[in-house]
Design a protein around this motif. Sequence first.
Motif, PDB file in Angstrom:
ATOM      1  N   VAL A  98       0.821  -1.215   0.000  1.00 27.62           N
ATOM      2  CA  VAL A  98       0.000   0.000   0.000  1.00 27.62           C
ATOM      3  C   VAL A  98       0.853   1.263   0.000  1.00 27.62           C
ATOM      4  CG1 VAL A  98      -1.771   1.285   1.268  1.00 27.62           C
ATOM      5  CG2 VAL A  98      -1.798  -1.216   1.302  1.00 27.62           C
ATOM      6  N   ARG A  99       0.554   2.161  -0.924  1.00 32.29           N
ATOM      7  CA  ARG A  99       1.137   3.511  -0.914  1.00 32.29           C
ATOM      8  C   ARG A  99      -0.004   4.510  -0.825  1.00 32.29           C
ATOM      9  NH1 ARG A  99       5.733   6.001  -4.828  1.00 32.29           N
ATOM     10  NH2 ARG A  99       6.934   4.700  -3.393  1.00 32.29           N
ATOM     11  N   ASP A 100       0.131   5.458   0.099  1.00 27.13           N
ATOM     12  CA  ASP A 100      -0.945   6.434   0.266  1.00 27.13           C
ATOM     13  C   ASP A 100      -0.377   7.763   0.766  1.00 27.13           C
ATOM     14  OD1 ASP A 100      -4.199   6.073   0.398  1.00 27.13           O
ATOM     15  OD2 ASP A 100      -3.482   7.708   1.689  1.00 27.13           O
ATOM     16  N   SER A 146       7.074   7.360   6.355  1.00 24.79           N
ATOM     17  CA  SER A 146       8.061   6.285   6.213  1.00 24.79           C
ATOM     18  C   SER A 146       7.903   5.532   4.909  1.00 24.79           C
ATOM     19  CB  SER A 146       8.022   5.321   7.402  1.00 24.79           C
ATOM     20  OG  SER A 146       6.927   4.475   7.343  1.00 24.79           O
ATOM     21  N   HIS A 147       8.977   4.880   4.530  1.00 24.02           N
ATOM     22  CA  HIS A 147       9.051   4.116   3.280  1.00 24.02           C
ATOM     23  C   HIS A 147      10.045   2.977   3.563  1.00 24.02           C
ATOM     24  CE1 HIS A 147       9.078   3.062  -0.831  1.00 24.02           C
ATOM     25  NE2 HIS A 147       9.422   4.200  -1.390  1.00 24.02           N
ATOM     26  N   PRO A 148       9.568   1.990   4.338  1.00 26.05           N
ATOM     27  CA  PRO A 148      10.538   1.040   4.902  1.00 26.05           C
ATOM     28  C   PRO A 148      11.330   0.216   3.891  1.00 26.05           C
ATOM     29  CG  PRO A 148       8.260   0.451   5.483  1.00 26.05           C
ATOM     30  CD  PRO A 148       8.199   1.799   4.867  1.00 26.05           C
ATOM     31  N   SER A 165      10.414  14.148   3.516  1.00 29.00           N
ATOM     32  CA  SER A 165      10.900  12.926   2.869  1.00 29.00           C
ATOM     33  C   SER A 165      10.729  11.688   3.735  1.00 29.00           C
ATOM     34  CB  SER A 165      12.380  13.072   2.510  1.00 29.00           C
ATOM     35  OG  SER A 165      12.857  11.836   2.031  1.00 29.00           O
ATOM     36  N   ARG A 166       9.848  10.803   3.301  1.00 32.31           N
ATOM     37  CA  ARG A 166       9.711   9.504   3.977  1.00 32.31           C
ATOM     38  C   ARG A 166      10.972   8.661   3.777  1.00 32.31           C
ATOM     39  NH1 ARG A 166       4.688   8.524   0.040  1.00 32.31           N
ATOM     40  NH2 ARG A 166       5.726   8.086  -1.920  1.00 32.31           N
ATOM     41  N   VAL A 167      11.713   8.936   2.673  1.00 28.82           N
ATOM     42  CA  VAL A 167      12.958   8.198   2.429  1.00 28.82           C
ATOM     43  C   VAL A 167      13.975   8.540   3.516  1.00 28.82           C
ATOM     44  CG1 VAL A 167      14.863   7.884   0.806  1.00 28.82           C
ATOM     45  CG2 VAL A 167      12.521   8.157  -0.060  1.00 28.82           C
ATOM     46  N   ALA A 168      14.087   9.850   3.824  1.00 30.69           N
ATOM     47  CA  ALA A 168      15.027  10.273   4.875  1.00 30.69           C
ATOM     48  C   ALA A 168      14.623   9.673   6.221  1.00 30.69           C
ATOM     49  CB  ALA A 168      15.067  11.788   4.958  1.00 30.69           C
ATOM     50  N   LEU A 205      18.114  14.155  -2.226  1.00 26.02           N
ATOM     51  CA  LEU A 205      16.651  13.954  -2.219  1.00 26.02           C
ATOM     52  C   LEU A 205      15.953  15.082  -2.957  1.00 26.02           C
ATOM     53  CD1 LEU A 205      16.107  12.983   1.521  1.00 26.02           C
ATOM     54  CD2 LEU A 205      16.221  11.423  -0.435  1.00 26.02           C
ATOM     55  N   ARG A 206      14.862  14.736  -3.582  1.00 26.93           N
ATOM     56  CA  ARG A 206      14.019  15.660  -4.343  1.00 26.93           C
ATOM     57  C   ARG A 206      13.212  16.559  -3.390  1.00 26.93           C
ATOM     58  NH1 ARG A 206       8.604  15.027  -6.170  1.00 26.93           N
ATOM     59  NH2 ARG A 206       8.336  13.180  -4.882  1.00 26.93           N
ATOM     60  N   ILE A 207      12.912  17.776  -3.838  1.00 28.14           N
ATOM     61  CA  ILE A 207      11.962  18.607  -3.078  1.00 28.14           C
ATOM     62  C   ILE A 207      10.562  18.038  -3.333  1.00 28.14           C
ATOM     63  CG2 ILE A 207      10.981  20.912  -2.763  1.00 28.14           C
ATOM     64  CD1 ILE A 207      13.608  22.097  -3.662  1.00 28.14           C
ATOM     65  N   GLN A 208       9.852  17.714  -2.253  1.00 26.42           N
ATOM     66  CA  GLN A 208       8.544  17.041  -2.355  1.00 26.42           C
ATOM     67  C   GLN A 208       7.439  18.086  -2.530  1.00 26.42           C
ATOM     68  OE1 GLN A 208       8.258  13.262  -1.353  1.00 26.42           O
ATOM     69  NE2 GLN A 208      10.306  13.548  -2.201  1.00 26.42           N
ATOM     70  N   ARG A 209       7.418  18.715  -3.705  1.00 22.43           N
ATOM     71  CA  ARG A 209       6.478  19.828  -3.925  1.00 22.43           C
ATOM     72  C   ARG A 209       5.035  19.420  -3.660  1.00 22.43           C
ATOM     73  NH1 ARG A 209       8.963  24.192  -5.995  1.00 22.43           N
ATOM     74  NH2 ARG A 209      11.093  23.765  -6.579  1.00 22.43           N
ATOM     75  N   HIS A 241      20.551   8.250  -4.715  1.00 21.04           N
ATOM     76  CA  HIS A 241      19.309   9.021  -4.921  1.00 21.04           C
ATOM     77  C   HIS A 241      18.189   7.982  -5.064  1.00 21.04           C
ATOM     78  CE1 HIS A 241      16.298  11.763  -6.363  1.00 21.04           C
ATOM     79  NE2 HIS A 241      17.137  12.775  -6.449  1.00 21.04           N
ATOM     80  N   PRO A 242      17.067   8.181  -4.351  1.00 21.47           N
ATOM     81  CA  PRO A 242      16.001   7.170  -4.439  1.00 21.47           C
ATOM     82  C   PRO A 242      15.214   7.242  -5.749  1.00 21.47           C
ATOM     83  CG  PRO A 242      15.295   9.011  -3.067  1.00 21.47           C
ATOM     84  CD  PRO A 242      16.731   9.265  -3.412  1.00 21.47           C
ATOM     85  N   GLY A 243      15.363   8.365  -6.493  1.00 24.49           N
ATOM     86  CA  GLY A 243      14.514   8.577  -7.667  1.00 24.49           C
ATOM     87  C   GLY A 243      13.108   8.936  -7.225  1.00 24.49           C
ATOM     88  N   PRO A 244      12.357   9.658  -8.028  1.00 27.04           N
ATOM     89  CA  PRO A 244      12.766  10.227  -9.314  1.00 27.04           C
ATOM     90  C   PRO A 244      13.679  11.440  -9.113  1.00 27.04           C
ATOM     91  CG  PRO A 244      10.500  10.875  -8.781  1.00 27.04           C
ATOM     92  CD  PRO A 244      10.937   9.946  -7.705  1.00 27.04           C
ATOM     93  N   MET A 245      14.675  11.542 -10.021  1.00 26.45           N
ATOM     94  CA  MET A 245      15.648  12.635  -9.900  1.00 26.45           C
ATOM     95  C   MET A 245      15.166  13.876 -10.636  1.00 26.45           C
ATOM     96  SD  MET A 245      19.430  11.168 -10.619  1.00 26.45           S
ATOM     97  CE  MET A 245      19.080   9.761 -11.637  1.00 26.45           C
TER      98      MET A 245
END
Length: 332
Positions: free
Chosen positions: A126-128, A156-158, A189-192, A244-248, A285-289
């Motif tokens: 699930v992604r939400d 989070s993005h485990p 950033s959930r990646v961070a 990491l990308r800016i999560q606009r 970089h997790p992508g998208p770049m």
Amino acid sequence: MNAADPNEILDDEAALQLDANGNLRHLLTLKGLDKALLTDILDDAEGYLTAPGALPARSQSLAGRTVGNLFFEPSTRTRASFDLAGKRLGADVLNLDVNTSSRKKGESILDTIYTLQAMHVDVMVVRDASDGVPAYIARHVQPHVSILNAGESDVSHPTQGLLDVLTIRQHKGAFEDLNIAIVGDIRHSRVAMSATHALTTLGVGDLRLISPPILAPDADKVPGARIVDNLAEGIANADVVMALRIQRERIGNLDGIPGIDEYFANYGVSHDSMKLARPDAIIMHPGPMNRGIEIEGSLADGPQSVITQQVTNGVAVRMAVLDRVGKTMAAR
Ligand code: ASP
């Protein structure tokens, strides 16, 4: 669904994801998973990697099971790799087209989940965009169903955290002596967040989270990390640099967010800024770049970049997680 006390909810999630024997039943967050379990998952993932050009690893460990991908936010890498991971373990994989699903007609997320459960979908990925959705679903499914968080808001993005630490381990070995710099929009950033959860549990030496002050995280969300607003200070002697990308899409009001040129000059991972890192530093970089904003394009394609290896590791990590929850199901 938003938590009154986010830390309390996270602790509850951490407990929810293990069964009574300590086996992984859901993967909701890396927070609270111990070092031994994280290390076991990374070791399992290594077992699914094959030499470049060789056929990918396959098994039938999930034969007869069904994995459903429910992505209510855009995705390329995570969705494709869960799809491939499920198929390479012999599962049937259902990729729900959310744009034509009944959620668009007002169906609640739980009604969608109960519908899939009634069709014997055993694992739901699930992604939400809302906080708490994976855990909320996990509390409502039947005991044999597993929920895997494939990206939860900015929380989070485990599986991304796991593939990131696997990539770091492959290049740098032990975490204790490492300086790791994560640069960009840390706040959203959930990646961070997941990288921080995993790296602090694995005993990272010095973790620096670098961003303009407006994109800095709340300190209580990243215990064990240093919040730094100066790129030169944060990247100095780094063994690992992650951009990491800016999560606009998660920032309601963009006022105060630096423009592209200013951002790249002050926070871009570039040939210039990398001069301050260790000469053998890896670039992630997790992508998208967004080339030319958070990372210089030629650096992303250069010899220090491990970005495509992160992608390869993503399939292996997702196979390891699917296999593990499949074993927990089988042991019931
Ligand atoms: N793909 C990652 C995520 O889903 C990173 C990003 O979108 O910037 O969080």
